[in-house]
Design an enzyme around this catalytic site. Structure first.
Site: not given
Ligand code: NAI
Length: 351
Positions: A280, A299
């Site tokens: 990006q 994004h």
């Molecule tokens: P979070 O930490 O609350 O949830 C992430 C979930 O993914 C957790 O339940 C975790 O157990 C699960 N997880 C982790 N590794 C895994 C794996 N190998 N297999 C299956 N599940 C797995 O995070 P949140 O706030 O829900 O955000 C998730 C992701 O979304 C962030 O890490 C980021 O990459 C992305 N994001 C994108 C944004 C955007 O603007 N497009 C903005 C915010 C987040």
């Protein structure tokens, strides 16, 4: 202390709108916040040569996933004073977390700041694909009126099976928003929810390879870690139901770039909508810009004006605590005390 902030260039849109706090011109409100505190603030949009020039005497580095400064182990090695790396947003995969831990650098992000923003965007992108919105809208711009062409790929979401991969903050909020569409909701996460949580959200658990072929639409909400890099590889993309839709607002690298293009060209997938790319900004010739049946955005999902205010406030809170020698908000910590401590990342970095 020297605080280096790397943000996207906002141009006229940012100089005329102070609410664009995520743009370099408004710098998360930090010029006003730091005034009189005796620190040196450097705001950059160049995430390569200029950032490298400042690294040797930087104490605090603030980056953002929307315009990611890739904080590699080589860059960390060039920054002997670096104590704190903050992500203005959620998702710190652009930082080498193992290297940060090895150098005892604290890494934190503003957990929760844009989770509703992203969940709304994911639901919008599922609907955009399912209703064939983009081609219909293009017809309007092109002065055309071909109903048969537009609706031959348009469906109701009602009654479809939707899979959520990564049932954390955004995954759960997406489930809550999808439920009123009367869909059948399945999910996969490496940490299963409790029975009560599953009941309240109305979701059923499946292991990933069992979930994939059952779904008409899948939305990805897990972080990018060594475990999820390429999770949706060619085999998994081609295991999806013929004509199904894939939405990815998590991270571009979770989906194999060229296998996705192939799956769309061969009609295996009915459409792909993502908000995230690698690298990006995506270069003008990135193959996802021109692949068929996509509804990509650059994004933007997690950086609505409301989200920008929340992550700007969060960064200021982290800095205020850091200057006062107080611990940061526990939920914000990704790397602390030489260890990856966030539950979402620690599994992948347990070694
Ligand atoms: P979070 O930490 O609350 O949830 C992430 C979930 O993914 C957790 O339940 C975790 O157990 C699960 N997880 C982790 N590794 C895994 C794996 N190998 N297999 C299956 N599940 C797995 O995070 P949140 O706030 O829900 O955000 C998730 C992701 O979304 C962030 O890490 C980021 O990459 C992305 N994001 C994108 C944004 C955007 O603007 N497009 C903005 C915010 C987040």
């Amino acid at each position: 202390m020297k605080i280096v902030v790397v943000l996207y260039p906002g141009g006229k849109a940012a100089t005329s709108n102070p609410k664009l706090l995520g743009a370099a011109e408004n710098a998360l409100g930090l010029p006003a916040f730091l005034k009189g505190k005796g620190h040196k603030l450097v705001v950059l949009t160049d995430k390569e040569a200029k950032l490298d020039k400042h690294l040797p005497d930087t104490d605090v580095l603030v980056t953002t996933p929307f315009w990611p400064a890739y904080v590699t182990k080589e860059r960390i090695a060039q920054a002997p004073n670096l104590k704190l790396v903050l992500t203005a947003g959620v998702g710190s995969d652009h930082i080498d977390l193992a290297a940060a831990a090895a150098h005892n650098i604290t890494v934190a992000e503003i957990t929760g700041c844009n989770v509703v923003s992203v969940a709304e965007h994911a639901v919008m992108q599922i609907l955009a694909l399912c209703r064939n919105f983009i081609p219909s809208y293009k017809q309007v711009l092109e002065g055309r009126w071909d109903i048969a062409e537009a609706v031959s790929r348009a469906h109701d979401l009602e009654g479809k099976t939707v899979g959520i991969v990564g049932m954390g903050r955004i995954g759960q909020r997406s489930a809550i928003r999808l439920r009123p569409f009367d869909v059948n909701l399945l999910y996969y996460d490496f940490r299963r929810l409790t029975t009560v949580e599953e009941e309240v959200l109305g979701v059923r658990y499946h292991l990933l390879d069992d979930l994939i072929p059952r779904c008409d639409a899948i939305t990805i909400h897990c972080p990018l870690t060594p475990e999820t890099d390429g999770l949706f590889n060619r085999d998994r993309l081609f295991a999806m139901k013929r004509g199904s839709w894939l939405v990815n607002t998590a991270r571009g690298r979770i989906v194999d770039t060229l296998a996705l293009v192939e799956a769309l060209k061969k009609g295996r997938l009915g459409g792909y909508a993502g908000d995230v790319w690698y690298p990006q900004p995506a270069p003008p010739d990135h193959p996802w810009r021109t692949m068929p049946n996509h509804a990509m955005t650059p994004h933007v999902s997690g950086t609505t004006l409301e989200a920008q205010k929340r992550y700007a406030d969060g960064i200021q809170d982290c800095l205020a605590r850091f200057f006062a020698g107080k611990p940061l908000e526990r939920d914000y910590l990704i790397v602390d005390g030489g260890k990856v401590v966030s539950p979402s990342y620690s599994y992948a970095f347990k070694g």
